[in-house]
Motif scaffolding. Structure first.
Motif, PDB file in Angstrom:
ATOM      1  N   LYS A 208       0.807  -1.228   0.000  1.00 11.44           N
ATOM      2  CA  LYS A 208       0.000   0.000   0.000  1.00 11.44           C
ATOM      3  C   LYS A 208       0.839   1.277   0.000  1.00 11.44           C
ATOM      4  N   PRO A 209       1.912   1.381   0.795  1.00  7.72           N
ATOM      5  CA  PRO A 209       2.709   2.614   0.747  1.00  7.72           C
ATOM      6  C   PRO A 209       3.285   2.911  -0.632  1.00  7.72           C
TER       7      PRO A 209
ATOM      8  N   ARG B  76      -4.369   8.859   6.382  1.00  9.48           N
ATOM      9  CA  ARG B  76      -4.925   8.053   7.463  1.00  9.48           C
ATOM     10  C   ARG B  76      -5.368   6.689   6.938  1.00  9.48           C
ATOM     11  N   ALA B  77      -5.836   6.627   5.704  1.00 11.37           N
ATOM     12  CA  ALA B  77      -6.170   5.333   5.113  1.00 11.37           C
ATOM     13  C   ALA B  77      -4.926   4.447   5.060  1.00 11.37           C
ATOM     14  N   LEU B  78      -3.760   5.066   4.831  1.00 13.70           N
ATOM     15  CA  LEU B  78      -2.515   4.297   4.832  1.00 13.70           C
ATOM     16  C   LEU B  78      -2.114   3.914   6.247  1.00 13.70           C
ATOM     17  N   SER B  79      -2.146   4.871   7.178  1.00 17.52           N
ATOM     18  CA  SER B  79      -1.718   4.562   8.544  1.00 17.52           C
ATOM     19  C   SER B  79      -2.630   3.538   9.199  1.00 17.52           C
ATOM     20  N   ARG B  80      -3.916   3.506   8.791  1.00 25.31           N
ATOM     21  CA  ARG B  80      -4.843   2.510   9.319  1.00 25.31           C
ATOM     22  C   ARG B  80      -4.973   1.289   8.415  1.00 25.31           C
TER      23      ARG B  80
ATOM     24  N   PHE C 108       6.703   7.957   3.977  1.00 28.96           N
ATOM     25  CA  PHE C 108       7.335   7.563   5.234  1.00 28.96           C
ATOM     26  C   PHE C 108       6.720   8.304   6.416  1.00 28.96           C
ATOM     27  N   GLU C 109       6.314   9.565   6.200  1.00 27.67           N
ATOM     28  CA  GLU C 109       5.650  10.303   7.274  1.00 27.67           C
ATOM     29  C   GLU C 109       4.338   9.623   7.670  1.00 27.67           C
ATOM     30  N   ALA C 110       3.578   9.171   6.674  1.00 31.35           N
ATOM     31  CA  ALA C 110       2.321   8.474   6.979  1.00 31.35           C
ATOM     32  C   ALA C 110       2.597   7.140   7.657  1.00 31.35           C
ATOM     33  N   MET C 111       3.627   6.421   7.214  1.00 27.65           N
ATOM     34  CA  MET C 111       3.966   5.135   7.826  1.00 27.65           C
ATOM     35  C   MET C 111       4.489   5.309   9.247  1.00 27.65           C
ATOM     36  N   ARG C 112       5.027   6.460   9.526  1.00 24.40           N
ATOM     37  CA  ARG C 112       5.576   6.728  10.860  1.00 24.40           C
ATOM     38  C   ARG C 112       4.479   6.786  11.923  1.00 24.40           C
TER      39      ARG C 112
ATOM     40  N   ARG D  99      -2.289 -16.484   6.760  1.00 27.14           N
ATOM     41  CA  ARG D  99      -1.177 -17.380   6.446  1.00 27.14           C
ATOM     42  C   ARG D  99       0.176 -16.678   6.558  1.00 27.14           C
ATOM     43  N   ASP D 100       0.194 -15.377   6.353  1.00 29.40           N
ATOM     44  CA  ASP D 100       1.449 -14.635   6.349  1.00 29.40           C
ATOM     45  C   ASP D 100       1.283 -13.342   7.136  1.00 29.40           C
ATOM     46  N   ALA D 101       2.202 -13.078   8.033  1.00 32.01           N
ATOM     47  CA  ALA D 101       2.234 -11.807   8.763  1.00 32.01           C
ATOM     48  C   ALA D 101       3.539 -11.101   8.410  1.00 32.01           C
ATOM     49  N   TRP D 102       3.422  -9.861   7.952  1.00 31.61           N
ATOM     50  CA  TRP D 102       4.572  -9.085   7.502  1.00 31.61           C
ATOM     51  C   TRP D 102       4.761  -7.862   8.391  1.00 31.61           C
ATOM     52  N   ALA D 103       5.993  -7.407   8.471  1.00 29.42           N
ATOM     53  CA  ALA D 103       6.302  -6.096   9.041  1.00 29.42           C
ATOM     54  C   ALA D 103       7.591  -5.619   8.391  1.00 29.42           C
ATOM     55  N   VAL D 104       7.570  -4.396   7.890  1.00 28.82           N
ATOM     56  CA  VAL D 104       8.767  -3.812   7.292  1.00 28.82           C
ATOM     57  C   VAL D 104       8.941  -2.417   7.869  1.00 28.82           C
ATOM     58  N   GLY D 105      10.161  -2.064   8.185  1.00 27.49           N
ATOM     59  CA  GLY D 105      10.452  -0.746   8.746  1.00 27.49           C
ATOM     60  C   GLY D 105      11.694  -0.169   8.106  1.00 27.49           C
TER      61      GLY D 105
END
Length: 830
Positions: free
Chosen positions: A384-385, A430-434, A548-552, A583-589
């Motif tokens: 999404k980002p 906010r649609a991205l942050s949520r 990145f500001e929205a992801m923050r 089935r899959d859980a992701w996290a990227v930072g």
């Protein structure tokens, strides 16, 4: 007579010396043709002396090339040269690649034990041979061979042929030739690399790790002495057998080293007190999945890869992250979640700092050998980002642009928000942050599926190979498979481009978007003549910074459905994702220095309740970032941004009637559309009724700007925004000539096929039809195919069971407003 003989001898010696110098020059130039031609011509002229040049030529060409061709283990080292892991050689021997230098302690111990005059003889030691003959005669048995270290290297190269007199002569002959083109240190390195150390251990490097669990450079005097005497009797290392004999040999060597002044008395005594290894140590296994990847990527025999890979991995960081994942996996295993993977990249260089392809400890029954970093898995919401940044770069949206968030049916695709709740409209950031699903499906439809698919390929998502139509709009919600490698590298590339933007004076290097590397020295270095571009290659610095500001400021619903902000003690832009079926859980930072990706799930694809990114993967992500310094945030790229007036309520370019605000936006924001939600309405003086010139005097009409949402968006929006002012109703004496219909279908919103499951009794399940009306007190009458079904008030939902086939739904409210929709019922599973 004597004078004549002496003259002839001097003449012959001069001719031979000249010829030898010529041959030596040709040999240095590796010109075998000249060697053979010149030698043959000389032999023809001097037929009586032909054995000498034949012997000399045989001596020159006696060494095989290469000297050793045994298969070697594949060894993976860290960026500092520490051993991470290794794979046994093809002949089942632990034989590490040849070393270039020999540690001083081992070299001194070896020379003292095997060949004291190693630095003074030309490959053959006559004194040692005489001593060996004397000892063998005295003992009436072969107790000493008189071989030098050089001769032992030749014996190992000839695969340890029987120790006969003839073989000794051959070894001496070839040993002198080896000394011609190899330095003494080279010969020591050859010996140390190929000497047998017992069992299936060959070479000093492998022996040091197998018996002492350390690098040869860290060997103590006792350990160096043990390995120096071991090749002489490699069977002595067998656990529980001949230990006393091995200790005795080691201690004798230590006393000899003391006697020669190499070590002092205290060092000798302490060394003799050290115990022998009780059993071989397991080799380090800190990056086994990267080692497997190295072997697979260099599996082509026509292009053999390096046997010793100097990787970019940080050993200490690799260990710490392994510990984090093992600890987290032990908690998740209670829920049947067995596998985790993590990848850490250095943003500036693109080098891999940590590569945990799968947590060790899950067991082979749970696929711990699977390298998940390169395994294609459903992407969930992790893309999404990227779509958000592309839409900003294109000027299609602004950070605060309102996106519709209502139930939607797109042909056979019906996206749902994770919380199964809707906001009516939501600002894009906010649609991205949520991580709202429906707004991003609508955004993808507006941006263009083919354009987004093309962008992902340009961003080097290697697993999205099929045409865009194959994935459809579900591409943004996990309809395609991607890898942790590609995802983490994409965000690292965006961060690298953003960091380089000010350094390159507001220009772009296309090489910033490039694959990551795990091989030391293979990192990209921009050539000085590379032309920098004014135009962004795909995503500009301003769009990346706003993303990145929205992801923050990530938000997620808690157990009660309320939105809660998540964060950490350091600035990190992060995003989670969860695939369909859990089935899959992701996290990227990502930070200015590091990009981190984490995957959690089961290697066999089994889904588990609660396997969602924010709960399963995000905690490990922030544990990893606690190990990494992130002391600053990205610099705002002012050169790629403009200050732009926007509508304060809708986030779009303002109309004259909009309340205005000013924001920073990418330069392409000037192409953003004008506010679609503000309009001028006319009311009476009380403001309670809408009127128009046909039913109210012009001087009594009050015109004002009004924020108006479509009926369906309004239906969901007012539930969470109490300050929203619905449009005043039309005064009863004024007709609705403006043609606006105050109601809107939520489901089915468009002509669609509705797939209805068939129950066990053979009957089709019910379908819930939903409509939104501006007037909360309105009554709506329902018809299907001109047959009256019933009426609803306040809550306009009806569960119906239409028959299979096409139908027409007709809705009529109490004011006569009419709404129709065509749909088709298809029985069966979706």
């Amino acid at each position: 007579m004597k004078a004549a003989l002496l003259s002839k001898f001097r003449q012959w010696r001069g001719v031979v010396a000249t010829r030898l110098r010529s041959l030596a020059t040709a040999f240095r130039k590796r010109d075998v043709r000249v060697l053979l031609k010149d030698t043959g011509a000389w032999m023809y002229r001097k037929r009586r002396w032909w054995p000498a040049p034949v012997l000399f030529l045989s001596w020159l060409l006696c060494l095989p090339n290469p000297l050793f061709d045994d298969p070697t283990s594949v060894v993976l080292e860290s960026r500092k040269g520490e051993l991470l892991c290794a794979r046994i050689a093809a002949d089942e021997q632990w034989r590490f690649p040849a070393i270039d230098t020999v540690p001083t302690r081992y070299a001194q111990a070896l020379i003292e034990f095997e060949d004291r005059r190693f630095y003074r003889h030309p490959g053959v030691d006559p004194i040692a041979i005489v001593r060996a003959l004397r000892q063998n005669a005295a003992q009436k048995a072969v107790v000493s061979g008189g071989s030098t270290i050089t001769m032992q290297v030749i014996r190992m190269a000839r695969k340890d042929r029987p120790r006969t007199v003839w073989n000794k002569v051959v070894e001496a002959f070839m040993g002198t030739r080896l000394e011609l083109t190899h330095s003494k240190m080279d010969i020591l390195a050859l010996y140390a690399s190929h000497a047998p150390f017992g069992g299936n251990v060959v070479g000093l490097d492998a022996a040091s790790w197998r018996y002492f669990g350390k690098s040869p450079a860290l060997l103590s005097w006792a350990e160096a002495a043990t390995l120096a005497v071991l090749p002489n009797s490699p069977a002595l290392i067998h656990p529980g057998r001949n230990r006393s004999a091995l200790i005795a040999k080691r201690d004798r060597l230590l006393r000899r080293l003391q006697a020669r002044g190499v070590i002092d008395e205290t060092t000798c005594r302490l060394a003799m007190d050290e115990p022998l290894p009780t059993a071989p140590h397991p080799l380090p296994r800190e990056a086994p999945h990267l080692l497997d990847r190295v072997c697979k990527e260099h599996a082509d025999p026509r292009k053999p890869g390096p046997a010793r890979v100097h990787s970019t991995l940080d050993q200490e960081l690799q260990r710490q992250i392994n510990d984090i994942l093992e600890r987290r996996q032990s908690i998740l295993a209670g829920n049947g979640i067995h596998n985790m993977a993590a990848l850490v990249l250095d943003v500036q260089s693109g080098e891999v700092l940590a590569y945990i392809g799968n947590v060790i400890g899950a067991g082979t029954e749970h696929g711990e050998e699977v390298d998940v970093i390169k395994a294609p898995r459903s992407s969930g919401s992790i893309l999404k980002p990227i779509l958000y940044a592309l839409a900003l770069q294109d000027g299609q949206i602004l950070p605060g642009s309102l996106l519709a968030d209502v139930p939607v049916q797109l042909r056979d695709f019906r996206p749902l928000n994770f919380s199964e709740k809707y906001e009516g409209v939501a600002p894009a950031r906010r649609a991205l942050s949520r991580s709202l699903n429906v707004p991003f499906v609508n955004l993808l439809q507006d941006y263009g599926l083919e354009r987004f698919h093309f962008a992902l390929n340009k961003l080097q998502f290697s697993t999205i190979r099929k045409p865009a139509g194959h994935y459809g709009l579900s591409l943004i919600l996990g309809g395609a498979e991607t890898t942790l490698w590609d995802i983490t590298n994409c965000y690292a590339s965006m961060a690298r481009m953003l960091e380089h933007f000010p350094a390159y004076s507001g220009r772009y290097d296309p090489g910033d978007f490039r694959p990551a590397t795990y091989v030391m020295g293979a990192s990209y270095r921009r050539p000085a003549e590379t032309r920098l571009h004014r135009d962004a290659p795909l995503i500009g610095a301003g769009a990346a910074w706003l993303s990145f500001e929205a992801m923050r400021r990530l938000e997620r619903p808690d157990d009660e459905g309320e939105w809660e902000s998540f964060g950490s003690g350091q600035p990190v832009a992060w995003k989670t994702g969860t695939s369909f079926g859990f089935r899959d859980a992701w996290a990227v930072g990502v930070t200015p220095r590091y990009a981190v990706g984490v995957w959690v799930g089961n290697a066999d694809g089994e889904g588990r309740p609660g396997l969602i990114g924010v709960r399963a993967a995000a905690p490990a992500l922030f544990d990893i970032f606690q190990l990494l310094s992130a002391d600053r945030w990205f610099y705002q790229p002012y050169d790629d941004m403009i200050q732009l007036p926007v509508c304060a309520r809708s986030g779009y370019r303002p109309l004259a009637i909009c309340p205005a605000d000013t924001i920073w936006a990418p330069k392409a924001a000037v192409r953003a559309r004008a506010c679609p939600y503000h309009e001028t309405i006319h009311t009476d003086s009380s403001g309670q009724w809408q009127v128009h010139a046909d039913c109210e005097a012009a001087d009594r009409i009050v015109s004002s700007a009004w924020f108006v949402l479509p009926p369906l968006e309004e239906y969901f929006y007012v539930k969470k925004n109490t300050d929203y002012r619905p449009l005043p109703p039309l005064r009863p004496d004024c007709d609705g000539s403006d043609g606006a219909v105050p109601m809107q279908l939520a489901y089915p919103r468009r002509p669609t096929r509705i797939f209805v499951p068939v129950n066990l009794d053979g009957r089709m399940s019910q379908t819930v039809f939903t409509v939104a009306h501006r007037n909360p007190n309105a009554t709506v009458h329902w018809h299907i195919d001109d047959e009256y079904i019933g009426a609803t008030s306040v809550f306009h939902n009806l569960a119906l069971t239409p028959s299979e086939g096409k139908h027409t739904l007709t809705l009529v409210d109490q004011d006569g407003h009419r709404l129709q929709q065509v749909f088709e019922i298809v029985p069966g599973r979706r």
